[in-house]
Motif scaffolding. Sequence first.
Motif, short mmCIF file in Angstrom:
data_model
loop_
_atom_site.label_atom_id
_atom_site.label_comp_id
_atom_site.label_asym_id
_atom_site.label_seq_id
_atom_site.Cartn_x
_atom_site.Cartn_y
_atom_site.Cartn_z
N MET A 1 2.75 -6.90 12.69
CA MET A 1 3.85 -6.83 11.74
C MET A 1 4.70 -8.10 11.80
O MET A 1 5.21 -8.55 10.78
N GLN B 1 0.51 -2.50 4.35
CA GLN B 1 1.05 -1.44 5.19
C GLN B 1 1.50 -0.28 4.34
O GLN B 1 2.07 -0.45 3.26
N ILE C 1 -1.68 0.11 8.85
CA ILE C 1 -1.64 -1.32 8.55
C ILE C 1 -3.06 -1.87 8.47
O ILE C 1 -4.01 -1.27 8.97
N THR D 1 -5.81 0.06 11.07
CA THR D 1 -5.26 1.03 12.00
C THR D 1 -6.35 2.01 12.42
O THR D 1 -7.13 2.47 11.59
#
Length: 201
Positions: free
Chosen positions: A9, A79, A84, A164
């Motif tokens: 992130m 995201q 993500i 993810t």
Amino acid sequence: MMTTGAALMTAAATLIGGATTGLPKGFLLWEGRSSGWDIWEVSDRASTPLMLDACHDSYWPKRGGVEKGRVAARTVYRQQEIEIGGEQVAIYQDESGARAAMDAIRAELKRCASRGDGIERISYYSKPLALGDEAVRAGARYWEGGLRQVAVRRGAAIMVYTETAWPTPSLPMGEFKTLLKDAREMSRKVCWLPEAQCQNT
């Protein structure tokens, strides 16, 4: 300590701006897949860290090996709530630079395979992958979740795909089906670019 998810992130936060890349607009597979995502960013910043960064050193000033010799890149980050993902193509000045970057990725996967305690514990698993000129598949587990990632080199280009996941430590190929589909396609497509310096197309 910065977790893998937080690091990814943080990389996303650097996406806006940067020099224009030599990659044609729309070249990445995910550039047209923005629908349904809360956050969707595209960066042409050549210095954006590679998304497969087991030690998270790329988010601090002292790191340089993986980005050294980079001449162009494009990164797509997306995201939705806690999910993500990313697609990245990086072009190096020559094949030796891309080889060095892959060597650095593998070294970091070993050096930072297990670190931290309690909620700061991060575990990385990795295995070779028969794709492109060289490739690796990796999985990360940390307190908030985990990631599956694939990095492929073709000539002077490196491609990274991430999503993810809660990876199985043995990293069965079936778990990487979605990432591998795109990685295979891009490992062929990138050779359309003379900058990739592919030996065999």
